[in-house]
Design an enzyme around this catalytic site. Structure first.
Site, PDB file in Angstrom:
ATOM      1  N   HIS A 106       0.838  -1.208   0.000  1.00  0.00           N
ATOM      2  CA  HIS A 106       0.000   0.000   0.000  1.00  0.00           C
ATOM      3  C   HIS A 106       0.873   1.259   0.000  1.00  0.00           C
ATOM      4  O   HIS A 106       1.992   1.244   0.542  1.00  0.00           O
ATOM      5  CB  HIS A 106      -0.870   0.054   1.263  1.00  0.00           C
ATOM      6  CG  HIS A 106      -1.984  -0.935   1.305  1.00  0.00           C
ATOM      7  ND1 HIS A 106      -2.191  -1.775   2.383  1.00  0.00           N
ATOM      8  CD2 HIS A 106      -2.983  -1.200   0.439  1.00  0.00           C
ATOM      9  CE1 HIS A 106      -3.249  -2.527   2.163  1.00  0.00           C
ATOM     10  NE2 HIS A 106      -3.763  -2.206   0.990  1.00  0.00           N
TER      11      HIS A 106
ATOM     12  N   CYS B 254      -3.283   1.613   9.479  1.00  0.00           N
ATOM     13  CA  CYS B 254      -4.288   0.631   9.043  1.00  0.00           C
ATOM     14  C   CYS B 254      -5.198   0.174  10.167  1.00  0.00           C
ATOM     15  O   CYS B 254      -6.259  -0.404   9.915  1.00  0.00           O
ATOM     16  CB  CYS B 254      -3.621  -0.555   8.375  1.00  0.00           C
ATOM     17  SG  CYS B 254      -2.332  -1.288   9.341  1.00  0.00           S
TER      18      CYS B 254
HETATM   19  C1  CIR Z   1      -3.929  -7.431   4.081  1.00  0.00           C
HETATM   20  O1  CIR Z   1      -3.080  -8.049   3.440  1.00  0.00           O
HETATM   21  O2  CIR Z   1      -4.923  -6.917   3.552  1.00  0.00           O
HETATM   22  C2  CIR Z   1      -3.750  -7.304   5.572  1.00  0.00           C
HETATM   23  N1  CIR Z   1      -3.158  -8.495   6.090  1.00  0.00           N
HETATM   24  C3  CIR Z   1      -2.900  -6.102   5.911  1.00  0.00           C
HETATM   25  C4  CIR Z   1      -3.562  -4.811   5.536  1.00  0.00           C
HETATM   26  C5  CIR Z   1      -2.801  -3.635   6.014  1.00  0.00           C
HETATM   27  N2  CIR Z   1      -3.486  -2.449   5.621  1.00  0.00           N
HETATM   28  C6  CIR Z   1      -2.892  -1.275   5.475  1.00  0.00           C
HETATM   29  O3  CIR Z   1      -1.692  -1.152   5.654  1.00  0.00           O
HETATM   30  N3  CIR Z   1      -3.652  -0.258   5.115  1.00  0.00           N
END
Ligand code: CIR
Length: 249
Positions: free
Chosen positions: A159, A244
């Site tokens: 991201h 997140c």
């Molecule tokens: C994913 O792969 O979607 C989650 N395990 C981690 C998401 C992290 N989100 C973010 O940094 N905005």
């Protein structure tokens, strides 16, 4: 007053998405304690904190940032790029409905909030493995009063906010991979060996930072902020970091 919404970590967090299988595996009890420290840090910033209940069917539900873009009373509910994460959005929309106008994104658009960074009246967005052009078009349509700037994501990055995050409205904290001239902001650099620490949560003069990154901590302190280091080893195993784990608006 700013509001921060977080979401508890389910037992199924052991099965959260990750690019590399974590070794040692995620310790869910430790992750939950670390999440409690994160929520305490949110409260210490003075924000009004709401923590939503976890959903065992959604191992990644703690990563609430990816489910909505909230700006000036409007919440664009995303369609997360990973199909296993799509069920996370409905309860978030139900909660946000108390404070915001809700606009749900529809197929074929996909967008993760981690690819969207707001600095003042500008929205920076990256196309990624999770965010497609249709998702970006929704941002343009819903938040038309903002300037929209597309940012190329360095290769292999999940991201946009894995490599940078706002320190307020005029300062960007960024790692060495990011082209600074794109941003209408003063850029504070994170040293190469501390790239992971480029993701912080800023609320007013308070900044929540990952524990164990002394140069970044010093740079942020020198920039005039009060820092709150938090432990984050288990969320990191699931490719997560700090922004997140909350929606701040
Ligand atoms: C994913 O792969 O979607 C989650 N395990 C981690 C998401 C992290 N989100 C973010 O940094 N905005």
């Amino acid at each position: 007053m700013l509001r921060a919404v977080a979401r508890y970590i389910p037992q199924s967090f052991a099965d959260a998405l990750s690019a590399v299988r974590p070794d040692p595996p995620i310790d869910v009890a430790l992750a939950q304690r670390q999440h409690a420290a994160y929520c305490m840090a949110l409260a210490r910033t003075g924000a009004a904190v709401t923590v939503m209940s976890a959903d065992e069917r959604c191992p990644d539900c703690v990563f609430i940032e990816d489910t909505a873009i909230v700006i000036a009373g409007t919440a664009l509910i995303t369609r997360p790029g990973a199909p296993s994460r799509r069920a996370e959005t409905a309860p978030v929309a139900t909660l946000l409905d108390a404070w915001c106008e809700i606009i749900p994104m529809t197929e074929p658009a996909t967008l993760d909030g981690g690819d969207v960074l707001v600095l003042g009246k500008t929205i920076y967005v990256a196309r990624s493995g999770r965010t497609n052009d249709e998702g970006i078009a929704w941002l343009e349509r819903v938040f038309g009063r903002h300037r929209l700037v597309r940012v190329d994501l360095p290769p292999g990055i999940l991201h946009l906010k894995c490599v940078c995050s706002p320190l307020g409205d005029r300062i960007l904290l960024a790692d060495a991979s990011l082209e600074a001239s794109l941003f209408d902001a003063h850029v504070v650099r994170v040293p190469v060996e501390e790239t992971y620490a480029a993701n912080v949560v800023t609320i007013g003069d308070h900044v929540i930072v990952a524990e164990g990154f002394p140069c970044t901590l010093e740079a942020i302190t020198t920039a005039g902020f009060q820092v709150h280091p938090v432990p984050i080893s288990e969320v990191r195993k699931a490719d997560g970091s700090l922004t997140c784990q909350s929606l701040v608006f």
